[in-house]
Scaffold this motif. Sequence first.
Motif, PDB file in Angstrom:
ATOM      1  N   GLY A   1       0.808  -1.210   0.000  1.00  0.00           N
ATOM      2  CA  GLY A   1       0.000   0.000   0.000  1.00  0.00           C
ATOM      3  C   GLY A   1       0.844   1.264   0.000  1.00  0.00           C
ATOM      4  O   GLY A   1       0.413   2.315  -0.480  1.00  0.00           O
ATOM      5  N   TYR A   2       2.059   1.154   0.538  1.00  0.00           N
ATOM      6  CA  TYR A   2       2.913   2.336   0.586  1.00  0.00           C
ATOM      7  C   TYR A   2       3.402   2.780  -0.778  1.00  0.00           C
ATOM      8  O   TYR A   2       3.875   3.910  -0.936  1.00  0.00           O
ATOM      9  CB  TYR A   2       4.047   2.143   1.604  1.00  0.00           C
ATOM     10  N   ALA A   3       3.264   1.919  -1.783  1.00  0.00           N
ATOM     11  CA  ALA A   3       3.582   2.359  -3.146  1.00  0.00           C
ATOM     12  C   ALA A   3       2.634   3.485  -3.551  1.00  0.00           C
ATOM     13  O   ALA A   3       3.012   4.404  -4.260  1.00  0.00           O
ATOM     14  CB  ALA A   3       3.472   1.188  -4.115  1.00  0.00           C
ATOM     15  N   TRP A   4       1.397   3.426  -3.082  1.00  0.00           N
ATOM     16  CA  TRP A   4       0.418   4.468  -3.405  1.00  0.00           C
ATOM     17  C   TRP A   4       0.503   5.617  -2.402  1.00  0.00           C
ATOM     18  O   TRP A   4       0.336   6.759  -2.757  1.00  0.00           O
ATOM     19  CB  TRP A   4      -1.002   3.891  -3.365  1.00  0.00           C
ATOM     20  N   GLU A   5       0.726   5.262  -1.126  1.00  0.00           N
ATOM     21  CA  GLU A   5       0.597   6.249  -0.065  1.00  0.00           C
ATOM     22  C   GLU A   5       1.759   7.235  -0.034  1.00  0.00           C
ATOM     23  O   GLU A   5       1.557   8.431   0.156  1.00  0.00           O
ATOM     24  CB  GLU A   5       0.490   5.536   1.290  1.00  0.00           C
ATOM     25  N   LEU A   6       2.982   6.747  -0.211  1.00  0.00           N
ATOM     26  CA  LEU A   6       4.132   7.641  -0.100  1.00  0.00           C
ATOM     27  C   LEU A   6       4.165   8.613  -1.272  1.00  0.00           C
ATOM     28  O   LEU A   6       3.878   8.241  -2.408  1.00  0.00           O
ATOM     29  CB  LEU A   6       5.434   6.837  -0.079  1.00  0.00           C
ATOM     30  N   GLY A   7       4.552   9.836  -0.984  1.00  0.00           N
ATOM     31  CA  GLY A   7       4.659  10.817  -2.053  1.00  0.00           C
ATOM     32  C   GLY A   7       5.813  10.496  -2.988  1.00  0.00           C
ATOM     33  O   GLY A   7       5.755  10.744  -4.186  1.00  0.00           O
ATOM     34  N   LEU A   8       6.886   9.950  -2.425  1.00  0.00           N
ATOM     35  CA  LEU A   8       8.067   9.607  -3.221  1.00  0.00           C
ATOM     36  C   LEU A   8       8.370   8.124  -3.007  1.00  0.00           C
ATOM     37  O   LEU A   8       9.362   7.772  -2.365  1.00  0.00           O
ATOM     38  CB  LEU A   8       9.257  10.475  -2.779  1.00  0.00           C
ATOM     39  N   PRO A   9       7.493   7.246  -3.529  1.00  0.00           N
ATOM     40  CA  PRO A   9       7.606   5.817  -3.174  1.00  0.00           C
ATOM     41  C   PRO A   9       8.940   5.193  -3.579  1.00  0.00           C
ATOM     42  O   PRO A   9       9.359   4.209  -2.971  1.00  0.00           O
ATOM     43  CB  PRO A   9       6.428   5.164  -3.916  1.00  0.00           C
ATOM     44  N   TRP A  10       9.589   5.765  -4.606  1.00  0.00           N
ATOM     45  CA  TRP A  10      10.882   5.183  -5.002  1.00  0.00           C
ATOM     46  C   TRP A  10      11.943   5.396  -3.936  1.00  0.00           C
ATOM     47  O   TRP A  10      13.010   4.811  -3.985  1.00  0.00           O
ATOM     48  CB  TRP A  10      11.334   5.746  -6.347  1.00  0.00           C
ATOM     49  N   ASN A  11      11.691   6.252  -2.937  1.00  0.00           N
ATOM     50  CA  ASN A  11      12.632   6.440  -1.830  1.00  0.00           C
ATOM     51  C   ASN A  11      12.292   5.548  -0.637  1.00  0.00           C
ATOM     52  O   ASN A  11      12.774   5.791   0.465  1.00  0.00           O
ATOM     53  CB  ASN A  11      12.620   7.903  -1.367  1.00  0.00           C
ATOM     54  N   PHE A  12      11.445   4.526  -0.873  1.00  0.00           N
ATOM     55  CA  PHE A  12      10.938   3.718   0.243  1.00  0.00           C
ATOM     56  C   PHE A  12      12.059   3.125   1.087  1.00  0.00           C
ATOM     57  O   PHE A  12      11.880   2.856   2.271  1.00  0.00           O
ATOM     58  CB  PHE A  12      10.049   2.588  -0.281  1.00  0.00           C
ATOM     59  N   TRP A  13      13.245   2.917   0.497  1.00  0.00           N
ATOM     60  CA  TRP A  13      14.337   2.251   1.212  1.00  0.00           C
ATOM     61  C   TRP A  13      15.109   3.206   2.116  1.00  0.00           C
ATOM     62  O   TRP A  13      15.970   2.786   2.875  1.00  0.00           O
ATOM     63  CB  TRP A  13      15.287   1.613   0.193  1.00  0.00           C
ATOM     64  N   HIS A  14      14.816   4.488   2.036  1.00  0.00           N
ATOM     65  CA  HIS A  14      15.587   5.456   2.820  1.00  0.00           C
ATOM     66  C   HIS A  14      15.650   5.174   4.318  1.00  0.00           C
ATOM     67  O   HIS A  14      16.708   5.318   4.916  1.00  0.00           O
ATOM     68  CB  HIS A  14      15.061   6.878   2.571  1.00  0.00           C
ATOM     69  N   PRO A  15      14.514   4.763   4.947  1.00  0.00           N
ATOM     70  CA  PRO A  15      14.609   4.531   6.398  1.00  0.00           C
ATOM     71  C   PRO A  15      15.613   3.439   6.770  1.00  0.00           C
ATOM     72  O   PRO A  15      16.080   3.386   7.899  1.00  0.00           O
ATOM     73  CB  PRO A  15      13.182   4.106   6.787  1.00  0.00           C
ATOM     74  N   LEU A  16      15.956   2.581   5.794  1.00  0.00           N
ATOM     75  CA  LEU A  16      16.915   1.523   6.110  1.00  0.00           C
ATOM     76  C   LEU A  16      18.319   2.090   6.292  1.00  0.00           C
ATOM     77  O   LEU A  16      19.114   1.544   7.053  1.00  0.00           O
ATOM     78  CB  LEU A  16      16.924   0.471   4.998  1.00  0.00           C
ATOM     79  N   VAL A  17      18.628   3.169   5.572  1.00  0.00           N
ATOM     80  CA  VAL A  17      19.989   3.706   5.667  1.00  0.00           C
ATOM     81  C   VAL A  17      20.043   5.088   6.312  1.00  0.00           C
ATOM     82  O   VAL A  17      21.091   5.505   6.785  1.00  0.00           O
ATOM     83  CB  VAL A  17      20.664   3.765   4.280  1.00  0.00           C
ATOM     84  N   MET A  18      18.914   5.818   6.308  1.00  0.00           N
ATOM     85  CA  MET A  18      18.918   7.149   6.920  1.00  0.00           C
ATOM     86  C   MET A  18      18.127   7.049   8.217  1.00  0.00           C
ATOM     87  O   MET A  18      16.912   6.980   8.210  1.00  0.00           O
ATOM     88  CB  MET A  18      18.258   8.158   5.979  1.00  0.00           C
ATOM     89  N   TRP A  19      18.851   6.995   9.323  1.00  0.00           N
ATOM     90  CA  TRP A  19      18.192   6.699  10.584  1.00  0.00           C
ATOM     91  C   TRP A  19      17.831   7.961  11.356  1.00  0.00           C
ATOM     92  O   TRP A  19      18.624   8.883  11.441  1.00  0.00           O
ATOM     93  CB  TRP A  19      19.112   5.834  11.457  1.00  0.00           C
ATOM     94  N   ASN A  20      16.637   7.958  11.930  1.00  0.00           N
ATOM     95  CA  ASN A  20      16.302   8.987  12.901  1.00  0.00           C
ATOM     96  C   ASN A  20      15.639   8.286  14.077  1.00  0.00           C
ATOM     97  O   ASN A  20      14.442   8.026  14.078  1.00  0.00           O
ATOM     98  CB  ASN A  20      15.358  10.029  12.304  1.00  0.00           C
ATOM     99  N   ARG A  21      16.463   7.963  15.053  1.00  0.00           N
ATOM    100  CA  ARG A  21      15.947   7.118  16.132  1.00  0.00           C
ATOM    101  C   ARG A  21      15.018   7.844  17.082  1.00  0.00           C
ATOM    102  O   ARG A  21      14.465   7.241  17.985  1.00  0.00           O
ATOM    103  CB  ARG A  21      17.107   6.458  16.877  1.00  0.00           C
ATOM    104  N   SER A  22      14.835   9.143  16.907  1.00  0.00           N
ATOM    105  CA  SER A  22      13.849   9.821  17.751  1.00  0.00           C
ATOM    106  C   SER A  22      12.461   9.759  17.113  1.00  0.00           C
ATOM    107  O   SER A  22      11.492  10.248  17.679  1.00  0.00           O
ATOM    108  CB  SER A  22      14.254  11.274  17.990  1.00  0.00           C
ATOM    109  N   SER A  23      12.361   9.146  15.913  1.00  0.00           N
ATOM    110  CA  SER A  23      11.082   9.094  15.218  1.00  0.00           C
ATOM    111  C   SER A  23      10.330   7.807  15.529  1.00  0.00           C
ATOM    112  O   SER A  23      10.868   6.709  15.365  1.00  0.00           O
ATOM    113  CB  SER A  23      11.314   9.196  13.710  1.00  0.00           C
ATOM    114  N   VAL A  24       9.084   7.949  15.964  1.00  0.00           N
ATOM    115  CA  VAL A  24       8.259   6.771  16.215  1.00  0.00           C
ATOM    116  C   VAL A  24       8.015   6.031  14.893  1.00  0.00           C
ATOM    117  O   VAL A  24       8.021   4.804  14.833  1.00  0.00           O
ATOM    118  CB  VAL A  24       6.915   7.166  16.862  1.00  0.00           C
ATOM    119  N   LEU A  25       7.845   6.798  13.832  1.00  0.00           N
ATOM    120  CA  LEU A  25       7.579   6.173  12.535  1.00  0.00           C
ATOM    121  C   LEU A  25       8.774   5.339  12.070  1.00  0.00           C
ATOM    122  O   LEU A  25       8.603   4.274  11.475  1.00  0.00           O
ATOM    123  CB  LEU A  25       7.235   7.247  11.495  1.00  0.00           C
TER     124      LEU A  25
END
Lengths: 258, 402
Positions: free
Chosen positions: B101-125
């Motif tokens: 579903g995130y293919a539709w939901e994300l504004g920039l779905p091709w960046n879906f892998w970013h959370p794997l390498v760009m960490w923000n540990r203060s983010s609940v998401l």
Amino acid sequence: MKTKAMLIDITKCIGCRACEQICKEIHGFPQEHEPTLSATALTVVQERGDKFVRRMCMQCQDPACASACPVGALTKTAQGAVRYAGGKCIGCRYCMIACPFDVPKYEWSKLAPYVTKCDMCAERVLAGKPTACAEVCPVGATIFGDRDDLLAEAHKRIAENPAYVRKIYGEMEVGGTSVFFLSDVPFEELGFVTAPMTQPLPTLSAAALGEVPTVVLVGGSLLAGLYWFTQRRQQVAAAEAAEKEDKNVLRFRDKERS
Amino acid sequence: MTRLRLPKITLWRVLVGVIFAAGAWATYLRFVKGFEVATNMSNGQPWGIWVAVATLCGVGLSAGGFAIAGAVYLLGMERYRPVLRAAVIIAFLGYLSVVAGYAWELGLPWNFWHPLVMWNRSSVLFEVVWCIILYTMVLALEFSPALVERIPWAPVREWYLRWHHRILIALVLIGVLLSSLHQSFLGGLFIIFKGKMYPLWYSNYQTTLFYMSAIPAGMAMIIMALYLSVRSLNVRIDLRILDDFSRIITPILVIFALFRFADLYKQHALGYLFLPVEETAYFWLEMALFIAAPLVLFNLPRLRQQPIGLYWASAVLIAGFMVHRINVSITSLERATHAGYVPKWPEMAVTIMLVAAAVLAFRGAVLHLRIFPQTMQVAPPPLLLPRMTGQVFPARPSAAVN
């Protein structure tokens, strides 16, 4: 560089919208006035009675948007601005709801939409210049400078003139911001969000996230313990059953023999 | 003479065709025309039903997977083993549809892998994204034997199954932990919205509330899926197991309701319970469908005796659960944002298509893989055979199923 900030004195604003126009100009947005913040209006001047109120990113000291963003695309910089790195953004739009002032907007009409918000002219400030809106303001309603100096200036104005509301909006809100407002009309009458408490919002989610290690350790040991317990119970049950069976077998044999 | 056999046109096939055609058209609108044409999301309501239903409900309704895997493997509740694989694949497909579903939901779905390498540990998401990715992998591993046992090459098959057996308990344990974390942190997403959410839905304990609401919803989902499998997929299981599940639902719902009202009291929100505003109606709709009606229905002896009664009670509970999640993520923000959000049809079409895809995949799995035990008969208790074989110890019953 010292932390920069802006001070907006609502008593001085004449509603000329020069700040709006220069902002649109330097970002290459169409020039029409928009009533609220949008993807093409990073600041707007709103009419509230006979007052004019600027709206823009408050550049929080501890920004909710930056703590919400899962990829760290939003950051509070040393110069005071909250900056957005579009290259990191995944477009989840969590920052938009997390912001207590409803500031980040989205490019809904684009196929590769990004979040937009004021970054307090970060590039200009790094080059030693003031923000464009402060520079262009003909009456000095918006001024730019070091955060400490501006806070002192705001306190001075309140002390010298009893007409001001005894409050600097932005000094305490959600733990303090880098954009301050002074007014001679109560802020709630001017459409300011008055709900934000003095506590920075990220501390709320940090408290919840702080429970993760506890959940993992306590939950993990609890589950492992339960597993051990049920295994042991099954082993004991099996052993007892086997014993019983053995006895039965022996009894059976005895019977056979006799 | 070969005759070309066209698939028979049935109502269900037509419906599936319509769902996927509408979904395809909605997908075209989303990716070629953009959010503005395809959705009613706006700056005021940046999260629509793709978050409220496809994610918040999708994840919650998949909670049966970890609950039953934990019950069977960690708590030794062997009586649930016949439906274990079904629960795991329901959860697996649920998570797959959430992730898709995130293919539709994300504004920039091709960046879906970013959370794997760009960490923000203060983010609940960030926490939620990681847990969901890891748990989807755990579910894939838990489910994998159903596919691997189809490999015709015995050495590979046996090697894999042996290894799988060794790590299974660890997998299940990690799965329960990951689930507990992200089921609750889905609620944690809303903690930072303090001041924006209507008091009837803001809670400092949203994590606990989301965790507690997910379990009955996940159970109800499994009851519905099992009932439908028996009705239309020729599955043969003892339907009394549905009654067992329904017994778990009642106490959790009672605890949830008590906790919910205690929390409202603590947040000083009791005064909002009967205000003559729209939110009040949504709140009581949630209470009626998610708490009151299921508590009554699941405890009517006459209704409990029939699987179809449990099926409909579960359907009501799931509807109430969806109202709850939509209230938290959409209704609660309306007063602060005045967005007036109502989903546009492409948002609905994509959501329904995701659900339909998961249902079809479940059907395919049940028909072509060994999801349910092949026979209702559990192996008979071992006979005492010493007279015939001279064995002192009779062979222990090996695991009768699976």
